[in-house]
Design an enzyme around this catalytic site. Structure first.
Site: not given
Length: 509
Positions: A79, A167, A169, A221, A223, A225, A227
């Protein structure tokens, strides 16, 4: 880690999607601002120029220095990138007669072009531009056209340089991923070796070398991530990892103790700190969302710092930062702007004087889960929905009180447990309830009520960069609404949020 593909960001909303599509090909890539190109390009096998809301014809056009890239590395310009190469290399870019947004079809594709292998004529592509390339750059060869765009794709003779005005993607470009694969794998010959197993092996080795015998402290936390970050670090440095799990009083119902028990069962060296009263006291009377976030961040750091000081000779602070955190929080000069401060990035005070280690900072959320599975983390824990660092504070619109937290915890428990009981939890990427700062009139029995309104939110996504609302069954929503109103004192109305991201964000604050 081998950084195989360099993506230059010019401020397009789609830049992160380019990275996602490249990663789906098991190819590692990294996004850099257009004006901060790495000085060492030897580690890159290909470069992609992204789109932009700017025009190459305007005075404030964004000018990348491509002197060490053009003709030296395989280059794909998307683009704005395609228009930039044309405009400043002997071609011509002019305003389109009509702004070209949305679906289009390739009505011409040059035969025997590797870039378009396995792409059929009339393949749908997604346009998003108000300028068009009227004349190709020097040595440009047209590769594809649509009904309205003559030079939809071209290449530069004598270079491994390709350019497209659409595009690839975006999901609506039906063969976009195939085109990216053709360019990266067949033309640029980039190795497809970015797999969860390879990441774990490389990262554990990298962490061992970087951290040696140093002590590391990590705030858990509950969560996915933090962990996964903890287990990675535990594999690398074992007992030298010290985990702290702080209860800010804004977790889900009964979550603090249950998650703490899970962590201990995994063999992690973890200490639980119940600081809920302190957080709620500091938040009293605060309604502004940014002030809430910053207050929670400040108090967390204070609590975390107090606990960290108990551990002698800590050198490193580990964080579960992932790539979308970094992307959303970094303001890039020119095209990008920070939407809201992110709860997982920044905020570390100078006085802590700890070095930062972020083993997941280059991974998207779905990649983190795959790495977690490779590490042998329990599927139920990996399948947990994302939960914001500030917890329920940003799901309570307005000021926060212990009573409001209790109401929202109870509502959230009914909703989440209902999703699990009806087999819907794993079909939803993230779900939660929001306590609205309004009361509504209702009737219970023979009495008029004037009580709280809650909104339910459930979205589907891959990485949180974009999200669509989930079409939960009406019968389920009806049952959950009735259960909430009957079981949670103080609520008499339930609504369902059907907004997508963009334009809305997943969280309300």
């Amino acid at each position: 880690m081998q950084h195989n593909v360099l993506i230059l960001d010019f401020g397009s909303q789609y830049t992160q999607l380019i990275a996602r599509r490249v990663r789906e090909l098991n190819i590692f890539c990294e996004i850099f601002p257009f004006d901060k190109i790495p000085t060492d390009l030897s580690i890159y096998k290909a470069v992609i120029l992204g789109g932009s809301p700017f025009s190459v014809r305007s005075e404030d056009a964004l000018h990348p220095d491509l002197s060490e890239i053009r003709g030296k590395l395989p280059l794909l310009a998307v683009c704005y990138g395609a228009q930039y190469l044309a405009h400043f290399s002997g071609g011509e870019v002019a305003a389109s007669n009509t702004r070209e947004y949305g679906r289009a079809n390739l009505t011409y594709i040059k035969e025997n072009e590797t870039f378009f292998e396995n792409v059929n004529l009339n393949s749908q592509v997604w346009m998003s531009h108000s300028d068009s390339i009227k004349k190709l750059p020097t040595n440009g060869i047209k590769l594809a056209s649509t009904q309205d765009v003559e030079n939809a794709a071209y290449k530069i003779e004598g270079e491994t340089t390709y350019a497209i005005q659409y595009h690839p993607e975006v999901f609506h470009s039906t063969d976009g991923k195939q085109m990216l694969e053709n360019f990266l794998v067949k033309i640029a010959q980039v190795p497809q070796n970015f797999t969860p197993n390879a990441f774990v092996s490389d990262m554990v080795a990298e962490l061992k070398e970087k951290l040696q015998d140093d002590k590391v402290v990590l705030g858990l936390s509950g969560g996915v991530d933090s962990t996964v970050a903890a287990v990675l670090l535990h594999q690398a440095i074992g007992k030298n990892l010290y985990c702290i799990f702080v209860n800010n009083g804004l977790l889900r119902k009964n979550e603090f103790q249950s998650v703490l028990d899970q962590y201990k069962g995994m063999g992690l060296n973890v200490k639980g700190v119940d600081a809920g009263d302190r957080f709620l006291s500091e938040l009293a009377g605060i309604s502004d969302p940014e002030t809430k976030r910053k207050t929670i961040g400040r108090v967390f750091i204070e609590v975390f710092d107090d606990e960290s000081k108990i551990i002698e000779n800590v050198k490193w602070l580990a964080q579960g930062t992932i790539y979308p955190d970094v992307i959303e929080s970094v303001s890039v000069k020119g095209p990008s702007a920070t939407i809201k401060s992110h709860h997982n990035v920044g905020g570390l005070p100078d006085y802590m004087k700890l070095q930062i280690v972020e083993p997941l900072r280059m991974l998207f959320k779905d990649e983190v889960r795959r790495v977690g599975a490779t590490l042998g983390i329990d599927a139920e824990l990996l399948g947990r929905h994302p939960f914001p660092g500030p917890g329920l504070s940003i799901r309570i619109l307005g000021d926060i009180t212990p009573e409001k937290v209790q109401i929202l915890q109870d509502v959230d428990a009914v909703f989440i447990n209902g999703l699990k009981e009806h087999g819907l939890y794993d079909k939803v990427w993230q779900a939660g309830a929001i306590l609205l700062p309004v009361n509504s009139v209702g009737v219970m029995g023979d009495e008029r009520t004037y009580e709280k309104v809650v909104a339910l939110r459930a979205v589907e996504s891959t990485d949180g960069m974009t999200a669509d609302w989930v079409h939960l069954p009406y019968e389920f929503l009806m049952k959950i609404s009735n259960d909430i109103i009957n079981k949670v004192k103080g609520v008499n109305r339930v609504v369902y949020d059907i907004s997508s991201k963009p334009p809305a964000t997943i969280e309300w604050e």
